[in-house]
Scaffold this motif. Sequence first.
Motif, PDB file in Angstrom:
ATOM      1  N   PHE A  35       0.845  -1.188   0.000  1.00 19.50           N
ATOM      2  CA  PHE A  35       0.000   0.000   0.000  1.00 19.50           C
ATOM      3  C   PHE A  35       0.885   1.244   0.000  1.00 19.50           C
ATOM      4  O   PHE A  35       2.041   1.187   0.435  1.00 19.50           O
ATOM      5  CB  PHE A  35      -0.875   0.031   1.248  1.00 19.50           C
ATOM      6  CG  PHE A  35      -2.122  -0.796   1.154  1.00 19.50           C
ATOM      7  CD1 PHE A  35      -3.275  -0.278   0.589  1.00 19.50           C
ATOM      8  CD2 PHE A  35      -2.138  -2.095   1.642  1.00 19.50           C
ATOM      9  CE1 PHE A  35      -4.426  -1.033   0.512  1.00 19.50           C
ATOM     10  CE2 PHE A  35      -3.292  -2.862   1.565  1.00 19.50           C
ATOM     11  CZ  PHE A  35      -4.445  -2.337   0.992  1.00 19.50           C
ATOM     12  N   PRO A  36       0.356   2.366  -0.445  1.00 24.26           N
ATOM     13  CA  PRO A  36       1.095   3.619  -0.237  1.00 24.26           C
ATOM     14  C   PRO A  36       1.222   3.916   1.253  1.00 24.26           C
ATOM     15  O   PRO A  36       0.415   3.465   2.070  1.00 24.26           O
ATOM     16  CB  PRO A  36       0.205   4.671  -0.927  1.00 24.26           C
ATOM     17  CG  PRO A  36      -0.709   3.901  -1.815  1.00 24.26           C
ATOM     18  CD  PRO A  36      -0.913   2.572  -1.169  1.00 24.26           C
ATOM     19  N   GLU A  37       2.218   4.681   1.593  1.00 23.65           N
ATOM     20  CA  GLU A  37       2.431   5.078   2.980  1.00 23.65           C
ATOM     21  C   GLU A  37       1.243   5.893   3.472  1.00 23.65           C
ATOM     22  O   GLU A  37       0.748   6.775   2.787  1.00 23.65           O
ATOM     23  CB  GLU A  37       3.718   5.897   3.052  1.00 23.65           C
ATOM     24  CG  GLU A  37       4.134   6.335   4.441  1.00 23.65           C
ATOM     25  CD  GLU A  37       5.475   7.041   4.408  1.00 23.65           C
ATOM     26  OE1 GLU A  37       5.530   8.202   4.867  1.00 23.65           O
ATOM     27  OE2 GLU A  37       6.452   6.447   3.910  1.00 23.65           O
ATOM     28  N   VAL A  38       0.784   5.615   4.684  1.00 23.12           N
ATOM     29  CA  VAL A  38      -0.271   6.425   5.275  1.00 23.12           C
ATOM     30  C   VAL A  38       0.353   7.568   6.054  1.00 23.12           C
ATOM     31  O   VAL A  38       1.570   7.679   6.173  1.00 23.12           O
ATOM     32  CB  VAL A  38      -1.192   5.573   6.172  1.00 23.12           C
ATOM     33  CG1 VAL A  38      -1.909   4.513   5.347  1.00 23.12           C
ATOM     34  CG2 VAL A  38      -0.428   4.921   7.307  1.00 23.12           C
ATOM     35  N   HIS A  39      -0.503   8.423   6.634  1.00 23.73           N
ATOM     36  CA  HIS A  39      -0.031   9.704   7.153  1.00 23.73           C
ATOM     37  C   HIS A  39       0.975   9.568   8.286  1.00 23.73           C
ATOM     38  O   HIS A  39       1.782  10.468   8.505  1.00 23.73           O
ATOM     39  CB  HIS A  39      -1.219  10.533   7.641  1.00 23.73           C
ATOM     40  CG  HIS A  39      -1.949   9.930   8.806  1.00 23.73           C
ATOM     41  ND1 HIS A  39      -1.577  10.151  10.105  1.00 23.73           N
ATOM     42  CD2 HIS A  39      -3.016   9.108   8.850  1.00 23.73           C
ATOM     43  CE1 HIS A  39      -2.379   9.490  10.905  1.00 23.73           C
ATOM     44  NE2 HIS A  39      -3.268   8.850  10.176  1.00 23.73           N
ATOM     45  N   ASP A  40       0.942   8.464   9.040  1.00 18.58           N
ATOM     46  CA  ASP A  40       1.859   8.353  10.169  1.00 18.58           C
ATOM     47  C   ASP A  40       3.066   7.487   9.860  1.00 18.58           C
ATOM     48  O   ASP A  40       3.790   7.076  10.763  1.00 18.58           O
ATOM     49  CB  ASP A  40       1.134   7.810  11.398  1.00 18.58           C
ATOM     50  CG  ASP A  40       0.369   6.523  11.123  1.00 18.58           C
ATOM     51  OD1 ASP A  40       0.411   6.067   9.964  1.00 18.58           O
ATOM     52  OD2 ASP A  40      -0.245   5.981  12.056  1.00 18.58           O
ATOM     53  N   GLY A  41       3.314   7.197   8.579  1.00 21.88           N
ATOM     54  CA  GLY A  41       4.534   6.518   8.173  1.00 21.88           C
ATOM     55  C   GLY A  41       4.418   5.033   7.980  1.00 21.88           C
ATOM     56  O   GLY A  41       5.364   4.388   7.522  1.00 21.88           O
ATOM     57  N   ASN A  42       3.283   4.445   8.341  1.00 27.09           N
ATOM     58  CA  ASN A  42       3.126   3.004   8.193  1.00 27.09           C
ATOM     59  C   ASN A  42       2.897   2.614   6.741  1.00 27.09           C
ATOM     60  O   ASN A  42       2.218   3.308   5.994  1.00 27.09           O
ATOM     61  CB  ASN A  42       1.938   2.504   9.025  1.00 27.09           C
ATOM     62  CG  ASN A  42       2.100   2.802  10.494  1.00 27.09           C
ATOM     63  OD1 ASN A  42       1.804   3.900  10.942  1.00 27.09           O
ATOM     64  ND2 ASN A  42       2.584   1.830  11.228  1.00 27.09           N
ATOM     65  N   ILE A  43       3.462   1.479   6.352  1.00 29.05           N
ATOM     66  CA  ILE A  43       3.207   0.880   5.048  1.00 29.05           C
ATOM     67  C   ILE A  43       2.813  -0.570   5.273  1.00 29.05           C
ATOM     68  O   ILE A  43       3.539  -1.330   5.919  1.00 29.05           O
ATOM     69  CB  ILE A  43       4.428   0.948   4.122  1.00 29.05           C
ATOM     70  CG1 ILE A  43       4.759   2.402   3.774  1.00 29.05           C
ATOM     71  CG2 ILE A  43       4.184   0.141   2.843  1.00 29.05           C
ATOM     72  CD1 ILE A  43       5.978   2.563   2.886  1.00 29.05           C
ATOM     73  N   ILE A  44       1.665  -0.948   4.750  1.00 28.41           N
ATOM     74  CA  ILE A  44       1.186  -2.324   4.866  1.00 28.41           C
ATOM     75  C   ILE A  44       1.561  -3.076   3.597  1.00 28.41           C
ATOM     76  O   ILE A  44       1.349  -2.596   2.483  1.00 28.41           O
ATOM     77  CB  ILE A  44      -0.335  -2.366   5.068  1.00 28.41           C
ATOM     78  CG1 ILE A  44      -0.724  -1.593   6.336  1.00 28.41           C
ATOM     79  CG2 ILE A  44      -0.833  -3.809   5.138  1.00 28.41           C
ATOM     80  CD1 ILE A  44      -0.017  -2.053   7.588  1.00 28.41           C
TER      81      ILE A  44
END
Length: 300
Positions: free
Chosen positions: A240-249
């Motif tokens: 997935f694209p990176e979400v706002h807090d830096g996590n990438i699934i």
Amino acid sequence: MTLLKRKSIEAVASRRPAREHRDASRGNLNARQDSRQDPRHEARMKPRFAPVTFSEMDGVRYLHFGTEWVQGAMRLRKPDAIELEYAQQMMAWLLFQSPSVDDFHVVQLGLGAAALTKFCYRQFARAKVTAVELNPAVIVAGRSMFGLREDDARLTVREQDAWDFVMDSASTAAVDTLQVDLYDATARGPVLDTTAFYRACRRVLKTPGVMTINLFGDHESFPKNIVRICDAFDNRVLVFPEVHDGNIIAMAFNGPAIDVSWETLEARADVVEAATNLPARDWVKKLRAANANQEERLVI
């Protein structure tokens, strides 16, 4: 109580195919790869449990391990919902699997605030749900502060090292979906991140089976984890694209090859979203945008 949480990282529109991360990183990592493939030689970390702490803001309770980093969250008025976006994306395996069959088994490595464990237990009435957590205080917190129920015929919470779980022969080919979220108090890189660990994760999966894993994109641990997951799963990895807090699934697949149109996945997303209220349509959109060479069909 003042909430201290991960620094905000603005999401950057990107095309992050797992294969590209793998190819770009391999040259730098080959020299550091451990040539010993026998997992018995893996260096093991001794447990060092940080204090389990909490904060609340705007009706949301957060779990911390004695630092500012958020390890999980629960909206007090919706205790069985999944609050954080990256945790919602951990459920994207629903695009490829149906938990409405008998003997479906979901395993969570790393309990956190128990959001995924609670959601799977409540939502999928025929599924067996297992959570594996090494820190006994996290299990106590899940039950006392985040509404995790006691074990029953479908729910099992095991106080155990995730390494020991995946290396146990009894776990081989016993899991339909494996959700991996293993972070310590610093919340930077996963505490288990070797090729041997990821190969063991694949071994516990049935055929077909899916692993979802939470990675931290804004850290040097990210590219090496992508390389190792790709090695363990024969490049059958989506991100997935990176979400706002830096996590990438990331999602990794075991079993037969998948060749499906995006229209078919969109139709499946409609069903998932209607049944769970999870943003499944958005998952399809983001997966299509973030994985190169998958624009017309998903082939993996």
